[in-house]
Motif scaffolding. Sequence first.
Motif, PDB file in Angstrom:
ATOM      1  N   PRO A 319       0.847  -1.208   0.000  1.00 17.17           N
ATOM      2  CA  PRO A 319       0.000   0.000   0.000  1.00 17.17           C
ATOM      3  C   PRO A 319       0.875   1.247   0.000  1.00 17.17           C
ATOM      4  N   LEU A 320       0.423   2.298  -0.662  1.00 17.67           N
ATOM      5  CA  LEU A 320       1.206   3.529  -0.730  1.00 17.67           C
ATOM      6  C   LEU A 320       1.453   4.125   0.657  1.00 17.67           C
ATOM      7  N   LYS A 321       0.538   3.896   1.597  1.00 13.19           N
ATOM      8  CA  LYS A 321       0.738   4.400   2.956  1.00 13.19           C
ATOM      9  C   LYS A 321       1.992   3.788   3.573  1.00 13.19           C
ATOM     10  N   ASP A 322       2.193   2.477   3.384  1.00  9.57           N
ATOM     11  CA  ASP A 322       3.376   1.808   3.913  1.00  9.57           C
ATOM     12  C   ASP A 322       4.636   2.245   3.169  1.00  9.57           C
ATOM     13  N   ILE A 323       4.515   2.413   1.852  1.00 14.85           N
ATOM     14  CA  ILE A 323       5.656   2.864   1.054  1.00 14.85           C
ATOM     15  C   ILE A 323       6.069   4.270   1.472  1.00 14.85           C
ATOM     16  N   ALA A 324       5.087   5.117   1.766  1.00 11.55           N
ATOM     17  CA  ALA A 324       5.379   6.489   2.188  1.00 11.55           C
ATOM     18  C   ALA A 324       6.201   6.501   3.478  1.00 11.55           C
ATOM     19  N   LYS A 325       5.923   5.577   4.399  1.00 14.16           N
ATOM     20  CA  LYS A 325       6.694   5.494   5.642  1.00 14.16           C
ATOM     21  C   LYS A 325       8.157   5.169   5.353  1.00 14.16           C
ATOM     22  N   VAL A 326       8.363   4.189   4.459  1.00 14.75           N
ATOM     23  CA  VAL A 326       9.720   3.784   4.110  1.00 14.75           C
ATOM     24  C   VAL A 326      10.481   4.938   3.474  1.00 14.75           C
ATOM     25  N   LEU A 327       9.839   5.610   2.523  1.00  9.10           N
ATOM     26  CA  LEU A 327      10.487   6.724   1.830  1.00  9.10           C
ATOM     27  C   LEU A 327      10.743   7.895   2.768  1.00  9.10           C
ATOM     28  N   SER A 328       9.812   8.140   3.689  1.00  9.55           N
ATOM     29  CA  SER A 328       9.970   9.252   4.630  1.00  9.55           C
ATOM     30  C   SER A 328      11.215   9.075   5.488  1.00  9.55           C
ATOM     31  N   ARG A 329      11.468   7.850   5.902  1.00  9.41           N
ATOM     32  CA  ARG A 329      12.642   7.594   6.744  1.00  9.41           C
ATOM     33  C   ARG A 329      13.936   7.768   5.968  1.00  9.41           C
ATOM     34  N   TRP A 330      13.969   7.271   4.740  1.00  6.94           N
ATOM     35  CA  TRP A 330      15.209   7.311   3.977  1.00  6.94           C
ATOM     36  C   TRP A 330      15.505   8.703   3.417  1.00  6.94           C
ATOM     37  N   TYR A 331      14.475   9.395   2.987  1.00  2.00           N
ATOM     38  CA  TYR A 331      14.670  10.719   2.387  1.00  2.00           C
ATOM     39  C   TYR A 331      14.454  11.861   3.388  1.00  2.00           C
ATOM     40  N   ASP A 332      14.163  11.511   4.648  1.00  4.21           N
ATOM     41  CA  ASP A 332      13.967  12.505   5.705  1.00  4.21           C
ATOM     42  C   ASP A 332      12.990  13.589   5.275  1.00  4.21           C
ATOM     43  N   MET A 333      11.787  13.181   4.972  1.00  4.34           N
ATOM     44  CA  MET A 333      10.751  14.120   4.530  1.00  4.34           C
ATOM     45  C   MET A 333       9.387  13.623   4.992  1.00  4.34           C
ATOM     46  N   ASP A 334       8.355  14.420   4.757  1.00  6.58           N
ATOM     47  CA  ASP A 334       6.989  14.071   5.140  1.00  6.58           C
ATOM     48  C   ASP A 334       6.132  13.863   3.896  1.00  6.58           C
ATOM     49  N   VAL A 335       5.140  12.993   4.007  1.00  5.99           N
ATOM     50  CA  VAL A 335       4.225  12.718   2.904  1.00  5.99           C
ATOM     51  C   VAL A 335       2.799  12.973   3.365  1.00  5.99           C
ATOM     52  N   ILE A 336       2.057  13.740   2.581  1.00  8.46           N
ATOM     53  CA  ILE A 336       0.656  14.048   2.878  1.00  8.46           C
ATOM     54  C   ILE A 336      -0.211  13.534   1.723  1.00  8.46           C
ATOM     55  N   PHE A 337      -1.248  12.770   2.032  1.00 14.25           N
ATOM     56  CA  PHE A 337      -2.199  12.295   1.036  1.00 14.25           C
ATOM     57  C   PHE A 337      -3.431  13.202   1.046  1.00 14.25           C
ATOM     58  N   ILE A 338      -3.629  13.943  -0.028  1.00 13.08           N
ATOM     59  CA  ILE A 338      -4.838  14.778  -0.139  1.00 13.08           C
ATOM     60  C   ILE A 338      -6.060  13.878  -0.249  1.00 13.08           C
TER      61      ILE A 338
END
Length: 382
Positions: A319-338
Amino acid sequence: MKKLILKYLTNTITDAEQDKLSKWLSDSENQKIFEAHIKNDYYLNTIYNEDDLHKAYNDIWDNILKQEKDVKRLRTTPWLKYKYIAAASIALLISLTFIFNKDNTQISEPIIVNNNIKAGTDKATLTLDNGSVVALEKGQIYTSDNLESNGEKIIYKPVNTLKDQIAHNYLTIPRGGHYLLKLSDGTQVWLNSESKLKYPVNFVEGKTRKVELIYGEAYFDVSPSILHSGSKFKVRTNTQDIEVLGTEFNIKAYKDETNTYTTLVEGKVSINNAINTVILSPGEQSITNANDEEIKTVLVDIYDEIAWKDGVFSFKNKPLKDIAKVLSRWYDMDVIFIDKSLEKVRFKGVLGKNQSIEEILSAIKSVSINNYEINNKTIIIK
């Protein structure tokens, strides 16, 4: 061989490993296995018709031929058929730039306000037993008593230690970082982003070797007990104790996730949550939860679970929600789903951790989302 295939696809394979893969693929039956693996596991064909795919293959192939270094490699590697190179090397790993959707209309351009997002690198914070804090970063050397670091890994040398003289260090990995630790017994620990490990600077000969994963994700390659007078190796997390004799396994125990996942790669481990105990076999994953007495076990694709340590994101219908967590940790950023419904949309593909965030998002955008926006260190999914 799946590990070598994935390392090839993400350009993290060594010359020796590529020679091994080439020899394996010189057999026609192995070529069929390779092609089936790419097509079934990492070939994003779920939303494209055949005409679109043939056009994509041809466009990508033409683009590859323009690059002299790739031409040289491909000409000396006859076992790789062009459409699988195209699909795997670019369509999956870069941005799917040449692929069109079913109605042959190009997807709208993303909005880039100010992109301050960078891929992670080797970095950690070492906390010594006396409370001193040392920043470990790529390119910097640090040495002290029985340890040394070249900026990419930290190595402890064995020394004679009495039971009442054991000192502990902490290695903390921030968002956007990872680090390799070699303990004094020879055990290697790969620590992922946003992780913290407590460990003794040296082990007492013949006594159980104990470390604690306070939070985060770590891959352990444990030095066998036979080399340490039969002493066992134990890892503690907030929900379980893991006992091993000499093995390789992965633990994921992040603070923002309710479950702890332990995946066994080789050997044998015992999982205990103070109420129940299970023994894992290679390929099995245990799931523990502080609010659940049961220890669940499932079969998993091992390399999908541990690819992160080899510089790879391997997402198998995540799921994109789980992928967003992985990417957030590695790229040190936040993800918001509109659109919150997009959190449940699943994505399948292999991506390199050294790719820019725009390349990563372009691949996901081509098959899973309509568009995205980057504003400083925040990604907005639309």
